[in-house]
Design a protein around this motif. Sequence first.
Motif, PDB file in Angstrom:
ATOM      1  N   ILE A  34       0.840  -1.225  -0.068  1.00 14.00           N
ATOM      2  CA  ILE A  34      -0.004   0.021  -0.038  1.00 14.00           C
ATOM      3  C   ILE A  34       0.963   1.090   0.099  1.00 14.00           C
ATOM      4  O   ILE A  34       1.568   1.376   0.908  1.00 14.00           O
ATOM      5  N   GLY A  36       2.152   5.099   0.185  1.00 19.19           N
ATOM      6  CA  GLY A  36       1.907   6.470   0.726  1.00 19.19           C
ATOM      7  C   GLY A  36       2.918   7.447   0.356  1.00 19.19           C
ATOM      8  O   GLY A  36       3.890   6.889  -0.362  1.00 19.19           O
ATOM      9  N   ASN A  61      -5.486  -3.479   3.760  1.00 20.70           N
ATOM     10  CA  ASN A  61      -4.880  -2.942   5.091  1.00 20.70           C
ATOM     11  C   ASN A  61      -3.491  -3.626   5.296  1.00 20.70           C
ATOM     12  O   ASN A  61      -3.390  -4.728   4.905  1.00 20.70           O
ATOM     13  N   GLU A  62      -2.658  -2.630   5.689  1.00 19.35           N
ATOM     14  CA  GLU A  62      -1.269  -3.236   5.956  1.00 19.35           C
ATOM     15  C   GLU A  62      -1.052  -4.500   6.792  1.00 19.35           C
ATOM     16  O   GLU A  62      -0.208  -5.324   6.627  1.00 19.35           O
ATOM     17  N   SER A  86       4.902  -0.603   3.277  1.00 19.23           N
ATOM     18  CA  SER A  86       3.912   0.710   3.516  1.00 19.23           C
ATOM     19  C   SER A  86       4.573   1.891   3.481  1.00 19.23           C
ATOM     20  O   SER A  86       5.990   1.941   3.601  1.00 19.23           O
ATOM     21  N   SER A  87       3.821   2.771   3.731  1.00 24.47           N
ATOM     22  CA  SER A  87       4.165   4.058   4.197  1.00 24.47           C
ATOM     23  C   SER A  87       4.994   4.320   5.754  1.00 24.47           C
ATOM     24  O   SER A  87       4.582   3.577   6.366  1.00 24.47           O
ATOM     25  N   GLY A  91       0.730   3.505   8.479  1.00 27.10           N
ATOM     26  CA  GLY A  91       0.924   2.235   7.759  1.00 27.10           C
ATOM     27  C   GLY A  91       1.992   1.313   8.084  1.00 27.10           C
ATOM     28  O   GLY A  91       1.650   0.094   8.267  1.00 27.10           O
ATOM     29  N   ASN A  94       0.409  -0.307  11.506  1.00 23.51           N
ATOM     30  CA  ASN A  94      -0.234  -1.381  11.360  1.00 23.51           C
ATOM     31  C   ASN A  94       0.295  -2.601  11.124  1.00 23.51           C
ATOM     32  O   ASN A  94      -0.386  -3.644  11.516  1.00 23.51           O
ATOM     33  N   PRO A 113       9.024  -1.047   5.860  1.00 26.33           N
ATOM     34  CA  PRO A 113       8.455   0.361   6.124  1.00 26.33           C
ATOM     35  C   PRO A 113       8.817   1.582   5.642  1.00 26.33           C
ATOM     36  O   PRO A 113      10.289   1.350   5.831  1.00 26.33           O
TER      37      PRO A 113
END
Length: 606
Positions: A34, A36, A61-62, A86-87, A91, A94, A113
Amino acid sequence: MKTVRLTAAQAMVRYLANQLNEHGEPYIAGVWAIFGHGNVAGIGEALHGIRDRLPTLRGQNEQSMAHAAISYTKQLRRRRAMAVTSSIGPGAANMVTAAALAHVNRLPVLFIPGDVFANRGPDPVLQQLEDFGDGTMTVNDCFKPVSRYFDRIMRPEHLLTALPRAMRVMTDPADCGPVTLAFCQDTQAEAYDYPESFFQPKVWRQRRPEPDFHELAAAVEALKSAKNPVIVAGGGIHFAGATETLKAFVEKHRIPVVETQAGKSVLAWDHPLNFGAVGVTGTECANIVSEKADLVFGVGTRFQDFTTGSWALFKNPNRRILALNVQAYDSAKHDAIPLTSDAKIGLERLSAALGDHVFSAPDAGLKDAWFAKADAVTAPPKDGNALPTDMQVIGAVQRQSRDNTVVMCAAGTMPGELHQLWKAKLPLSYHMEYGFSCMGYEVAGGLGIKLAEPDRDVIVMVGDGSYMMMNSELATSVAMGVKITLVITDNRGYGCINRLQMGTGGAEFNNLYAHTNVNPIAIDFAAHAASMGASARKVSSIAELEEALAAAREATVTTVIVIDTDPYPTPDAGGYFWDVAVPEVSPRAEVNEARVRYEAALKERL
C-alpha cells in the motif's frame, strides 16, 4: 569492478528478485504494497520497473496484507516468503501486530516500512513520531522487539550488508522470523554505483544441522530407559519436511504421538499411533497418554502453555523431558534433555541408534472411545429447531471436505474445537495460527494459503468477532480471482471469551452483543460479503450448510456462508487445565468458588 547506477529502492528490488530457494524458485514470491508518501516515489517506482519479475500485490490493510504473506510462507513450509511495504506512520504501525505474529510463529516475512528523511530536511515530516528525548526514534522502532533482524537504511550502501543479513535470517531454520528494513524515504530515491556482482542470482538452501554426539547419546539413553514415552509433535516437523520420517520412526519404535496446534496433521488422524490433540484443547486419549508418560519427547515444539496444560498435564512423578528442536533456546526449555538438530535428521539419527528397540503402545481403545464421543457431538442435530453448535458446524465442513481441503482458523471458539475434533488426513491440511491467536488473521490467511497452493480447496472457519475485526481482504480475494470459502459462525459476539469469563466466576459482561449495547446489533454478514463481490448466503440449518458447501466447491468465485450458532455449548469431553488467574477477593460467590477450584488445580500442578 563493474558497477551499475541504481536508486537504493531499485537496488533492493533487483537483489530480492535474484534470491532463489533450493528448487530454483524466487524466494521472495511477491511484494504486498500500500503506497503512501513514504514509499510511493522510491519503492513504488522501483517495483513498477520490475513488476514482470517481482509481482506487486495490492491489499486493503497493511496488517492483513502481512497476514496473507505469513500464511503463504507457513503453507509452503517456509520455502518461499513475501515482502510487505507501507508508508511511514500509521501504515507502518499497522504492520507491527503482524510482525509479532510472525515472530511468535517463527515465520519469515520481510517488512519494508518507509521511514523519515535521513537528511532530516523536512523535519518533522508528515506522520513522523517525535520523541522529545531521542532524535533517532521513529514509529519503526516498534518493530525492534518483534523482528529477528532490524535495520534502518539511511544510506544506499547500507543495502550491501543489510539485504544479505535479512536473507540469512529468513532462511535460517533456527533464527527464522520476520525481518524489518526501515527504509528512509529520501534514501530510497538516492542513486549509488552498486557492484554488478551484488545482483548475481544466489541460492539459499535449507540447512539441516546434525545433532551433537553427546546430546544424541543422552537422548538415546533417555529413550531406552523410558517405559511410557510420548512424542509431542510440533510445527517444526512440518517446516523440516519430516512428516514421513516421523511416521517411520513411530511405526518402528511404537511410540504414541500427540499433536500441538501447529503440529496437527503431521500424522493422519486415523493412524493407530496418533492419539490426537494435546493439552488445553486436547482429546481425552491424548491427555491420558501424556499424563502417564515418563518421557515427554517434544519434536519441533516450543511447549506453549496450551500444549502443556500450563505444565499441569505431565503428571508422572518420574517424567523427564527430551526436546528435539533446531533452535537451542527451545531444546533447553524446562530443564529438558536437549537435542539441538533438524527434526528430520535428528529422528533419523535417533532411530538408527535405537536399533530395534520397541515400546508398548497404549491401548487403542482409548482412541476409539474418544472418537465415538467426537462423532456424536459433530453429527447433524436431531432437533431441527435448536441453534446449531460450532461442533455441528465442524461436522458439516468435515463431511463436505475432500483430500485436497485445507481448513484454517486463528482465534475464538473454533481453534479449540477444531484441534480436538477435526480429522486431518494429509500434512498441511490443517492451518491454525495459534501461536499468537490473532483475531483477524483468518480471511487474509485463507488468501495467502490459496496463493501458496492454488489447487487446494481452502475453507476458512471464522467467527463473527474475528470477521468484524478484519475482513477487507475478502475484496482482494474476489479482485484477484483467488477463490476461497468462508464459513462465518455468528454467535453474536465473543462467545469463547464469554465462556471463559463465566468459567472463572465472572458475570457475562462486555462480550456478547446482548450484554454490551443500548441498541440491538443484527449484522447482515451475507449482504456485507456480497457487497465486496463474494457469492454469499445465509443458511438456517446444518443440512443447508452442507448443501452450500457442496455448491461452493463448484463455484468460480469466493463464497461466504453464514450460519447462526449457539454461543454456549462446548464439548463435554476432552480439554485440560489452563492457568487463567482468578481474583483472590470478590463480592461474587461465583468468583470465590472459582478461586477455590483454581487454587486446587495449582496444588495439583505443583
